[in-house]
Design a protein around this motif. Structure first.
Motif, PDB file in Angstrom:
ATOM      1  N   ALA A 226      38.607  32.520  45.609  1.00 19.78           N
ATOM      2  CA  ALA A 226      39.931  33.067  45.917  1.00 19.78           C
ATOM      3  C   ALA A 226      39.811  34.381  46.672  1.00 19.78           C
ATOM      4  CB  ALA A 226      40.726  33.304  44.625  1.00 19.78           C
ATOM      5  N   ILE A 227      40.885  34.728  47.375  1.00 20.25           N
ATOM      6  CA  ILE A 227      41.015  36.057  47.951  1.00 20.25           C
ATOM      7  C   ILE A 227      42.370  36.624  47.519  1.00 20.25           C
ATOM      8  CG2 ILE A 227      39.563  35.520  49.922  1.00 20.25           C
ATOM      9  CD1 ILE A 227      42.063  35.427  51.671  1.00 20.25           C
ATOM     10  N   VAL A 228      42.398  37.933  47.305  1.00 20.49           N
ATOM     11  CA  VAL A 228      43.643  38.622  46.991  1.00 20.49           C
ATOM     12  C   VAL A 228      43.907  39.615  48.106  1.00 20.49           C
ATOM     13  CG1 VAL A 228      44.859  40.100  45.353  1.00 20.49           C
ATOM     14  CG2 VAL A 228      43.277  38.359  44.506  1.00 20.49           C
ATOM     15  N   LEU A 229      45.105  39.569  48.678  1.00 22.00           N
ATOM     16  CA  LEU A 229      45.477  40.391  49.824  1.00 22.00           C
ATOM     17  C   LEU A 229      46.710  41.212  49.510  1.00 22.00           C
ATOM     18  CD1 LEU A 229      45.301  37.507  52.466  1.00 22.00           C
ATOM     19  CD2 LEU A 229      43.529  39.244  52.104  1.00 22.00           C
TER      20      LEU A 229
ATOM     21  N   CYS B 109      51.087  43.418  40.274  1.00 21.61           N
ATOM     22  CA  CYS B 109      50.398  42.197  40.719  1.00 21.61           C
ATOM     23  C   CYS B 109      48.931  42.490  40.986  1.00 21.61           C
ATOM     24  CB  CYS B 109      51.072  41.653  41.972  1.00 21.61           C
ATOM     25  SG  CYS B 109      50.269  40.193  42.686  1.00 21.61           S
ATOM     26  N   ALA B 110      48.649  43.568  41.724  1.00 18.14           N
ATOM     27  CA  ALA B 110      47.263  43.925  42.031  1.00 18.14           C
ATOM     28  C   ALA B 110      46.483  44.226  40.757  1.00 18.14           C
ATOM     29  CB  ALA B 110      47.230  45.119  42.975  1.00 18.14           C
ATOM     30  N   ARG B 111      47.146  44.861  39.807  1.00 26.26           N
ATOM     31  CA  ARG B 111      46.481  45.176  38.549  1.00 26.26           C
ATOM     32  C   ARG B 111      46.079  43.902  37.818  1.00 26.26           C
ATOM     33  NH1 ARG B 111      47.286  45.577  33.221  1.00 26.26           N
ATOM     34  NH2 ARG B 111      46.213  47.266  32.102  1.00 26.26           N
ATOM     35  N   THR B 112      46.899  42.884  37.869  1.00 26.61           N
ATOM     36  CA  THR B 112      46.589  41.624  37.195  1.00 26.61           C
ATOM     37  C   THR B 112      45.225  41.102  37.609  1.00 26.61           C
ATOM     38  OG1 THR B 112      48.914  40.991  36.954  1.00 26.61           O
ATOM     39  CG2 THR B 112      47.292  39.211  36.934  1.00 26.61           C
TER      40      THR B 112
END
Length: 226
Positions: free
Chosen positions: A92-95, A74-77
């Motif tokens: 957006a933010i990714v956590l 998921c993080a790699r995406t």
């Protein structure tokens, strides 16, 4: 077009569900590896983070997507491997789940809100230097890792890092992210101790409007009211 669809990066925030993420609340998406029993807690922590940021900025104007990744895939995406939190402009933010999830969420949401208020041109040209952006987000989020003041030498060093793209990351890599973020938050706290929380809020409004950080800091040193 094909490369954008295949390569990792922020372009994938446009359609999180296209990558298997599940929408669990308005603008909140989670990695399918996150069990359903944790969804309500995640939403609650994000809401607490939003309230923390609203306590500084007032009514929040940005409406970013919040993406929570648990797996490497998921993080790699989204191109965020190894990061607890990443903000993409004001979109957006990714956590990733962590023991200080609410703090990290508030930190990234503070970036988002500031970037929205800066606008596209202000964000691109670096109206707000990265060290101030990071220091302010650290203070707003009330990060427990940075409660002690950094050394005067470290504070002087971060204040020389003005370019919005690249320079801050290189500085943090060179001295260590704890030293860099500690120094940035120290400088913002020093300012707050001088002009107060209300004064800091007005300071940020003027900084976003005028883009003259050096001038505003000089005013603060002279004892000007904000």
């Amino acid at each position: 077009m094909v490369a954008a669809a295949v390569l990792p990066g922020p372009q994938h925030i446009v359609c999180p569900t296209c990558h298997g993420l599940k929408k669990i609340a308005a603008d909140v998406y989670v990695d399918p590896a996150v069990p359903g029993r944790e969804h309500a807690a995640i939403v609650g922590r994000i809401e607490r983070a939003r309230r923390r940021v609203a306590g500084f900025f007032g009514t929040l104007r940005a409406a970013p997507r919040v993406i929570v990744c648990r797996t490497h895939a998921c993080a790699r995406t989204f191109g965020t491997i190894g990061a607890k939190g990443v903000a993409f402009a004001w979109h957006a933010i990714v956590l990733t789940p962590s023991r200080i999830f609410t703090v990290i969420a508030a930190h990234e949401l503070a970036h988002i809100e500031l970037h929205w208020r800066m606008g596209l041109w202000g964000w691109v040209r670096g109206t707000v230097p990265s060290w101030f952006d990071e220091g302010l987000a650290t203070v707003i989020s009330d990060d427990p890792r940075f409660t002690r003041d950094a050394s005067a030498a470290d504070v002087r060093a971060i204040m020389k890092v003005h370019n919005y793209f690249g320079d801050w990351s290189r500085h943090a890599e060179r001295v260590g992210w704890r030293i860099a973020y500690g120094a940035a938050s120290t400088r913002v706290r020093q300012l707050e101790r001088r002009i107060g929380r209300r004064g800091l809020k007005r300071f940020v409004k003027r900084l976003v409007r005028d883009g003259d950080l050096s001038g505003l800091l000089r005013e603060a040193r002279r004892g000007a009211a904000f």
